[in-house]
Design a protein around this motif. Structure first.
Motif, PDB file in Angstrom:
ATOM      1  N   ARG A  74       0.826  -1.198   0.000  1.00 11.02           N
ATOM      2  CA  ARG A  74       0.000   0.000   0.000  1.00 11.02           C
ATOM      3  C   ARG A  74       0.863   1.253   0.000  1.00 11.02           C
ATOM      4  O   ARG A  74       2.088   1.189   0.133  1.00 11.02           O
ATOM      5  CB  ARG A  74      -0.916   0.005   1.223  1.00 11.02           C
ATOM      6  CG  ARG A  74      -0.203   0.150   2.555  1.00 11.02           C
ATOM      7  CD  ARG A  74      -1.170   0.054   3.726  1.00 11.02           C
ATOM      8  NE  ARG A  74      -0.514   0.367   4.999  1.00 11.02           N
ATOM      9  CZ  ARG A  74      -0.459   1.586   5.523  1.00 11.02           C
ATOM     10  NH1 ARG A  74      -1.019   2.615   4.890  1.00 11.02           N
ATOM     11  NH2 ARG A  74       0.149   1.794   6.673  1.00 11.02           N
ATOM     12  N   ASP A  77      -0.666   6.890   3.778  1.00 13.51           N
ATOM     13  CA  ASP A  77      -1.937   7.626   3.764  1.00 13.51           C
ATOM     14  C   ASP A  77      -2.049   8.580   4.957  1.00 13.51           C
ATOM     15  O   ASP A  77      -3.150   8.920   5.392  1.00 13.51           O
ATOM     16  CB  ASP A  77      -3.126   6.666   3.736  1.00 13.51           C
ATOM     17  CG  ASP A  77      -3.224   5.786   4.970  1.00 13.51           C
ATOM     18  OD1 ASP A  77      -2.276   5.782   5.801  1.00 13.51           O
ATOM     19  OD2 ASP A  77      -4.239   5.092   5.130  1.00 13.51           O
ATOM     20  N   ARG A  88       4.871  10.365  -2.811  1.00 20.07           N
ATOM     21  CA  ARG A  88       4.223   9.568  -1.768  1.00 20.07           C
ATOM     22  C   ARG A  88       4.857   8.176  -1.705  1.00 20.07           C
ATOM     23  O   ARG A  88       5.024   7.504  -2.718  1.00 20.07           O
ATOM     24  CB  ARG A  88       2.717   9.472  -2.040  1.00 20.07           C
ATOM     25  CG  ARG A  88       1.933   8.812  -0.890  1.00 20.07           C
ATOM     26  CD  ARG A  88       0.468   9.173  -0.918  1.00 20.07           C
ATOM     27  NE  ARG A  88       0.272  10.614  -0.761  1.00 20.07           N
ATOM     28  CZ  ARG A  88       0.360  11.287   0.387  1.00 20.07           C
ATOM     29  NH1 ARG A  88       0.654  10.627   1.517  1.00 20.07           N
ATOM     30  NH2 ARG A  88       0.168  12.590   0.421  1.00 20.07           N
ATOM     31  N   THR A 117      -4.348   7.514  -8.446  1.00 20.30           N
ATOM     32  CA  THR A 117      -3.728   6.192  -8.369  1.00 20.30           C
ATOM     33  C   THR A 117      -3.511   5.608  -9.765  1.00 20.30           C
ATOM     34  O   THR A 117      -4.294   5.828 -10.680  1.00 20.30           O
ATOM     35  CB  THR A 117      -4.575   5.214  -7.549  1.00 20.30           C
ATOM     36  OG1 THR A 117      -5.894   5.124  -8.109  1.00 20.30           O
ATOM     37  CG2 THR A 117      -4.675   5.662  -6.096  1.00 20.30           C
ATOM     38  N   PRO A 297      -3.485  13.035   1.960  1.00 21.34           N
ATOM     39  CA  PRO A 297      -3.077  11.661   2.310  1.00 21.34           C
ATOM     40  C   PRO A 297      -4.255  10.757   2.645  1.00 21.34           C
ATOM     41  O   PRO A 297      -4.231   9.558   2.321  1.00 21.34           O
ATOM     42  CB  PRO A 297      -2.151  11.856   3.509  1.00 21.34           C
ATOM     43  CG  PRO A 297      -2.501  13.199   4.075  1.00 21.34           C
ATOM     44  CD  PRO A 297      -2.885  14.023   2.871  1.00 21.34           C
ATOM     45  N   PHE A 300      -6.000   8.191   0.310  1.00 18.94           N
ATOM     46  CA  PHE A 300      -5.350   6.965  -0.144  1.00 18.94           C
ATOM     47  C   PHE A 300      -5.455   5.826   0.866  1.00 18.94           C
ATOM     48  O   PHE A 300      -4.669   4.878   0.838  1.00 18.94           O
ATOM     49  CB  PHE A 300      -3.892   7.268  -0.503  1.00 18.94           C
ATOM     50  CG  PHE A 300      -3.806   8.361  -1.537  1.00 18.94           C
ATOM     51  CD1 PHE A 300      -4.277   8.158  -2.819  1.00 18.94           C
ATOM     52  CD2 PHE A 300      -3.326   9.618  -1.201  1.00 18.94           C
ATOM     53  CE1 PHE A 300      -4.244   9.170  -3.765  1.00 18.94           C
ATOM     54  CE2 PHE A 300      -3.282  10.641  -2.130  1.00 18.94           C
ATOM     55  CZ  PHE A 300      -3.747  10.414  -3.428  1.00 18.94           C
ATOM     56  N   THR A 301      -6.453   5.926   1.732  1.00 22.06           N
ATOM     57  CA  THR A 301      -6.705   4.840   2.688  1.00 22.06           C
ATOM     58  C   THR A 301      -6.995   3.534   1.967  1.00 22.06           C
ATOM     59  O   THR A 301      -6.616   2.453   2.446  1.00 22.06           O
ATOM     60  CB  THR A 301      -7.894   5.207   3.598  1.00 22.06           C
ATOM     61  OG1 THR A 301      -7.595   6.411   4.303  1.00 22.06           O
ATOM     62  CG2 THR A 301      -8.182   4.097   4.604  1.00 22.06           C
TER      63      THR A 301
END
Length: 314
Positions: A74, A77, A88, A117, A297, A300-301
């Motif tokens: 991942r 986030d 990131r 993304t 941020p 982007f969980t």
């Protein structure tokens, strides 16, 4: 960067490539991904707003997590980024082993979603583009459905496809297509992004043979071939039905355009596709991509892959 397959595996490859039946040569689940794949802490070749981290950093920051039946990769986030600093934090995994004619089956429960993304499951030759690239699962900004693509040098076109998806270009040459290659879009709404995740994911399979490249997708809960669903020790692609993407070798010699491939799964942001203003805004995403990724941020969980397993056959 990569290790050659043992001689016996290549011998098996030659035999299996003549038929639709393939035998399992590698299997990855949970922590096996940590030994079978490398975390590639490299500059993003697609110019993304991303900072790929090494394995130690990924584990320390919980950007990579494994259990007996799960691989999670991942993106960060929690961090608001400095516009003049690194992108990131995220993960790019590449297999240690390389494969020529083969079949891959990916059992994926969740894929990254959200504006900015650009997730992908793909494979490529180290002498790129001379040894080719095959994109199995790819898209940006939650748009549409999955796009499967070939990237090659000159002299590879695809005609006569027998597929359920829609062709987007037939010239696979990166130099004449601005690196777009030749693509096919899946017709299944559950093949990508939030709809894929809401359905619990599914199975992606790719067959590369002397006859060309085929890609299938089966959503969770559908009529999935038993050898696919069970990760069987052998698979018969003749029983899998019509693929959503078919790139026949009729006008693309496989041997001269594709070499030994490493397998890759990664998540980047913005860059040469997702970050194009007309695409980012056209997908309903606000402002410019890099600023959005820097300042949000919490968006982007859900920017993560949850992989149940990967099986490779030759």
């Amino acid at each position: 960067m990569f290790s050659a397959r043992p001689f016996l595996a290549f011998a098996a490859l030659t035999t299996s490539a003549l038929a639709a039946t393939y035998s399992q040569v590698d299997s990855y689940v949970g922590s096996q991904f940590l030994s079978g794949f490398q975390h590639m802490a490299i500059a993003d070749p697609t110019d993304g707003r991303v900072n790929y981290v090494d394995q130690a950093t990924a584990l320390q920051k919980n950007l990579t997590f494994t259990s007996d039946s799960t691989l999670i990769i991942r993106a960060d986030d929690t961090t608001v980024l400095d516009a003049s600093g690194p992108g990131r934090d995220s993960v790019r995994l590449m297999s240690n082993n390389v494969y020529e004619n083969h079949v891959t089956v990916w059992n994926i429960r969740h894929m990254p979603q959200g504006c900015g993304t650009w997730p992908a499951v793909w494979e490529f030759g180290q002498d790129w583009p001379n040894q080719g690239e095959i994109d199995i699962l790819e898209g940006v900004n939650d748009q549409g459905t999955d796009q499967a693509t070939l990237h090659t040098t000159a002299g590879c076109t695809v005609t006569g496809a027998q597929q359920t998806g829609s062709a987007v270009g037939t010239d696979c040459d990166v130099y004449t297509t601005g690196n777009s290659g030749c693509s096919t879009l899946s017709s299944q709404a559950t093949s990508y992004g939030p709809t894929f995740n809401a359905n619990g994911g599914g199975f992606y399979a790719m067959e590369r043979s002397n006859s060309g490249v085929k890609v299938w997708f089966w959503p969770r809960g559908s009529a999935i071939p038993s050898d696919v669903a069970n990760g069987a020790t052998s698979v018969d692609t003749d029983n899998w039905g019509t693929p959503f993407a078919d790139f026949p070798s009729t006008t693309c010699d496989m041997a001269s355009h594709f070499g030994p491939h490493n397998l890759v799964i990664n998540l980047t942001f913005c860059g040469d596709w997702a970050g194009i203003a007309s695409i980012f805004n056209g997908d309903g995403c606000p402002g410019d991509c890099a600023t959005y990724v820097n300042q949000n941020p919490g968006a982007f969980t859900n920017a993560y892959f949850d992989v149940a397993w990967l099986k490779i056959y030759e």
